[in-house]
Write an enzyme that holds these catalytic residues in place. Structure first.
Site, mmCIF file in Angstrom:
data_model
loop_
_atom_site.group_PDB
_atom_site.id
_atom_site.type_symbol
_atom_site.label_atom_id
_atom_site.label_comp_id
_atom_site.label_asym_id
_atom_site.label_seq_id
_atom_site.Cartn_x
_atom_site.Cartn_y
_atom_site.Cartn_z
ATOM 1 C CB VAL A 135 -0.928 0.031 1.242
ATOM 2 C CG1 VAL A 135 -1.924 1.171 1.137
ATOM 3 C CG2 VAL A 135 -1.653 -1.298 1.405
ATOM 4 C CB CYS A 136 1.212 4.019 -2.437
ATOM 5 S SG CYS A 136 2.026 5.629 -2.612
#
Length: 271
Positions: A142-143
């Site tokens: 997840v960025c």
């Protein structure tokens, strides 16, 4: 004051969004257009995965499909981003531009000044992230769980995520400026060992990332955000923006790139 082109391409499919960024790089490389700032949205919403990111075992494809989203692979690296209610920007400029540093990190600082001014225009006090070390999110796909150098943070939480690539002399930096975030849908996009771990990660996410409408007194719209950040980039980069309206021939070129690359399983699921 230097004049750059400004492309407001509205809401496009994930494949068309990535194809237009590539086309703008090609046109700038060929000398057809000056540097470009582009703003866009996503219809349908999309999950973009980084150029080197693995899909298998990381991305929950059933979750992506369940919500009616499209998956697309970016030209840039980094981790997956859910593009839903957000303003997405891209900057296309030559590596040889006199204001562009040689290093990726320092170029982030120059370009992110436009983001900083955009947040200021919305009455938000943002600052540049200067990580002292990596957060303990090893293996996360997840960025927005971790800010990188010179990304924008508000009260210690990541408020904009960016990625950069350099190809044949041209810099592409694009990024996500969330207006609202649905963290339940977001975490449906990723594979976890079990629901308990997934729920724990989702709850912790609120301490790591923030969307604009979580921190302003009055909710803002997509149009409000565009105006604030357009003025922000002009001030932060010291440029004047001139609108560029794409011709039908240019749109056809973009569609061809989308069909041949960003709409294909060979590209999107290559890793």
């Amino acid at each position: 004051m230097e004049t750059w082109y400004f492309v407001d391409s509205g809401h496009c499919t994930p494949a068309m969004n990535m194809a237009l960024d590539e086309a703008l790089m090609n046109w700038h490389r060929n000398g057809d257009i000056p540097p470009v700032l582009r703003f866009y949205g996503w219809e349908p919403a999309g999950l973009s995965v980084g150029y080197f990111q693995k899909v298998k075992g990381k991305i929950d494809l059933e979750g992506v499909q369940k919500h009616g989203y499209d998956l697309v692979r970016r030209q840039t690296g980094g981790r997956a981003v859910l593009h839903d209610n957000e303003l997405t920007y891209s900057v296309i400029v030559s590596e040889n531009h006199p204001d562009m540093p040689d290093s990726v990190k320092e170029a982030y600082l120059v370009l992110s000044k436009g983001l900083l001014e955009g947040f200021t225009n919305l009455g938000i006090q943002a600052e540049f992230a200067v990580p002292e070390g990596k957060l303990d999110v090893a293996g996360s796909a997840v960025c927005f769980e971790e800010p990188s150098w010179y990304e924008l943070i508000v009260e210690g939480k990541k408020a904009a995520g960016s990625a950069q690539t350099r190809k044949k002399g041209i810099i592409l930096q694009h990024g996500s400026i969330p207006i609202d975030v649905d963290d339940v849908k977001l975490f449906d996009m990723f594979i976890y060992k079990n629901e308990r771990i997934k729920e724990r990660a989702r709850k912790a996410f609120g301490d790591k990332a923030v969307a604009i409408n979580q921190i302003v007194d009055q909710p803002v719209t997509f149009e409000d955000t565009k105006k604030a950040f357009k003025n922000g980039f002009e001030k932060g980069l010291g440029i004047k923006l001139e609108p560029l309206k794409l011709t039908e021939a240019q749109w056809n070129e973009v569609r061809k790139i989308a069909e041949e690359r960003y709409d294909t399983d060979e590209w999107n699921y290559a890793r």
